[in-house]
Design an enzyme around this catalytic site. Structure first.
Site, PDB file in Angstrom:
ATOM      1  N   HIS A  13       0.805  -1.222   0.000  1.00  0.00           N
ATOM      2  CA  HIS A  13       0.000   0.000   0.000  1.00  0.00           C
ATOM      3  C   HIS A  13       0.841   1.277   0.000  1.00  0.00           C
ATOM      4  CE1 HIS A  13       0.915  -1.106   4.130  1.00  0.00           C
ATOM      5  NE2 HIS A  13       0.859   0.184   4.421  1.00  0.00           N
ATOM      6  N   GLY A  70       7.722   0.371   1.404  1.00  0.00           N
ATOM      7  CA  GLY A  70       8.214   1.604   2.017  1.00  0.00           C
ATOM      8  C   GLY A  70       9.718   1.769   1.892  1.00  0.00           C
ATOM      9  N   THR A  71      10.483   0.730   2.247  1.00  0.00           N
ATOM     10  CA  THR A  71      11.947   0.794   2.152  1.00  0.00           C
ATOM     11  C   THR A  71      12.489  -0.010   0.973  1.00  0.00           C
ATOM     12  OG1 THR A  71      12.285  -1.163   3.530  1.00  0.00           O
ATOM     13  CG2 THR A  71      12.186   1.006   4.658  1.00  0.00           C
ATOM     14  N   GLY A  72      11.692  -0.897   0.437  1.00  0.00           N
ATOM     15  CA  GLY A  72      12.152  -1.802  -0.607  1.00  0.00           C
ATOM     16  C   GLY A  72      12.796  -3.056  -0.044  1.00  0.00           C
ATOM     17  N   GLY A  74      11.845  -5.206   2.734  1.00  0.00           N
ATOM     18  CA  GLY A  74      11.005  -6.351   3.091  1.00  0.00           C
ATOM     19  C   GLY A  74      10.480  -7.100   1.880  1.00  0.00           C
ATOM     20  N   ASN A 103      25.356  -9.214 -11.380  1.00  0.00           N
ATOM     21  CA  ASN A 103      24.614 -10.227 -10.629  1.00  0.00           C
ATOM     22  C   ASN A 103      23.480 -10.857 -11.425  1.00  0.00           C
ATOM     23  OD1 ASN A 103      24.977  -7.690  -8.325  1.00  0.00           O
ATOM     24  ND2 ASN A 103      26.133  -9.589  -8.095  1.00  0.00           N
ATOM     25  N   ARG A 113       9.466   5.198   0.164  1.00  0.00           N
ATOM     26  CA  ARG A 113       9.685   6.209   1.190  1.00  0.00           C
ATOM     27  C   ARG A 113      11.145   6.629   1.266  1.00  0.00           C
ATOM     28  NH1 ARG A 113       5.808   3.036   5.441  1.00  0.00           N
ATOM     29  NH2 ARG A 113       3.833   3.849   4.663  1.00  0.00           N
ATOM     30  N   ARG A 136      33.482 -13.724 -15.605  1.00  0.00           N
ATOM     31  CA  ARG A 136      33.731 -14.065 -14.199  1.00  0.00           C
ATOM     32  C   ARG A 136      32.478 -13.875 -13.353  1.00  0.00           C
ATOM     33  NH1 ARG A 136      35.601  -8.779 -14.630  1.00  0.00           N
ATOM     34  NH2 ARG A 136      35.177  -7.437 -12.845  1.00  0.00           N
ATOM     35  N   HIS A 137      31.597 -12.988 -13.804  1.00  0.00           N
ATOM     36  CA  HIS A 137      30.361 -12.758 -13.056  1.00  0.00           C
ATOM     37  C   HIS A 137      29.421 -13.959 -13.146  1.00  0.00           C
ATOM     38  CE1 HIS A 137      31.834  -8.737 -12.577  1.00  0.00           C
ATOM     39  NE2 HIS A 137      31.841  -8.551 -13.894  1.00  0.00           N
ATOM     40  N   ARG A 140      30.111 -16.425 -10.461  1.00  0.00           N
ATOM     41  CA  ARG A 140      29.582 -15.987  -9.165  1.00  0.00           C
ATOM     42  C   ARG A 140      28.067 -16.146  -9.093  1.00  0.00           C
ATOM     43  NH1 ARG A 140      33.650 -10.981  -9.771  1.00  0.00           N
ATOM     44  NH2 ARG A 140      35.536 -12.125  -9.209  1.00  0.00           N
TER      45      ARG A 140
END
Length: 149
Positions: A13, A70-72, A74, A103, A113, A136-137, A140
Site C-alpha cells: 500500500h 516503504g523501504t524496498g 522487506g 549479478n 519512502r 567471471r560474473h 559468481r
C-alpha cells in the site's frame, strides 16, 4: 507473446503511487506491464506481493520484476525466497546497473519512502537497459544459484 518484453510490477500500500508512475513510464517505453496491484490504499502485507511478482518472473511469464514497499527491503527479502530470483534493492542508478551487469538480477526493489519519483524512474531505466556481462560474473551467479539447492 514471449516474456522478453514483459515486466511485472507489484507493491504494498505504501508504494502504489510510485508503482503507477513506473507503469506509465514502462508502457511508454513499449514494455508490456503486468501490474498485479494492489489497487486500493488499505494496509496490505508486502511478502505476498513480493512472492506473487517473483513467481511470475521465476516461471518465465515475465522477464523482469519491479517491486516496491516503504523501504524496498522487506518485499525484496520475500521475493528472494522464490527459487531462481535474484532481486536487489536500489536507491541509486549505479547499483541498479550493477545488479544487472554483475549479478544478473531479474528483479529490482525500490523503497517508495526512500527515493522520489524522478530518481525511481532513473533507477528503473538503469536496471532495464543494463545487460549481464557474463564472464567471471557468471561463475559468481552460478555460486549464488547453487545456494538454492
Amino acid at each position: 507473446m514471449t516474456a522478453s518484453n514483459r515486466v511485472v510490477l507489484s507493491s504494498d500500500h505504501a508504494a502504489i503511487p510510485l508503482r503507477l508512475a513506473i507503469a506509465v513510464r514502462l508502457a511508454r517505453q513499449d514494455w508490456v506491464v503486468v501490474d498485479i496491484g494492489p489497487t486500493t490504499p488499505e494496509s496490505t502485507h508486502y511478502p505476498k506481493h513480493g512472492e506473487a511478482a517473483a513467481r511470475l518472473v521465476a516461471s518465465g511469464d515475465c522477464r523482469f520484476g519491479i517491486i516496491l514497499c516503504g523501504t524496498g527491503q522487506g518485499i525484496m527479502m520475500a521475493a528472494n525466497k522464490v527459487k531462481g530470483i535474484r532481486c536487489g534493492v536500489c536507491a541509486d542508478t549505479f547499483s541498479a546497473r550493477m545488479i544487472r551487469q554483475h549479478n544478473d538480477a531479474n528483479m529490482l526493489s525500490i523503497g517508495a519512502r526512500v527515493v522520489g519519483e524522478g530518481l525511481a524512474l532513473d533507477i528503473v531505466d538503469a536496471f532495464l537497459t543494463a545487460d549481464f556481462e557474463g564472464g567471471r560474473h557468471a561463475t559468481r551467479v552460478d555460486m549464488i544459484t547453487a545456494l538454492e539447492e
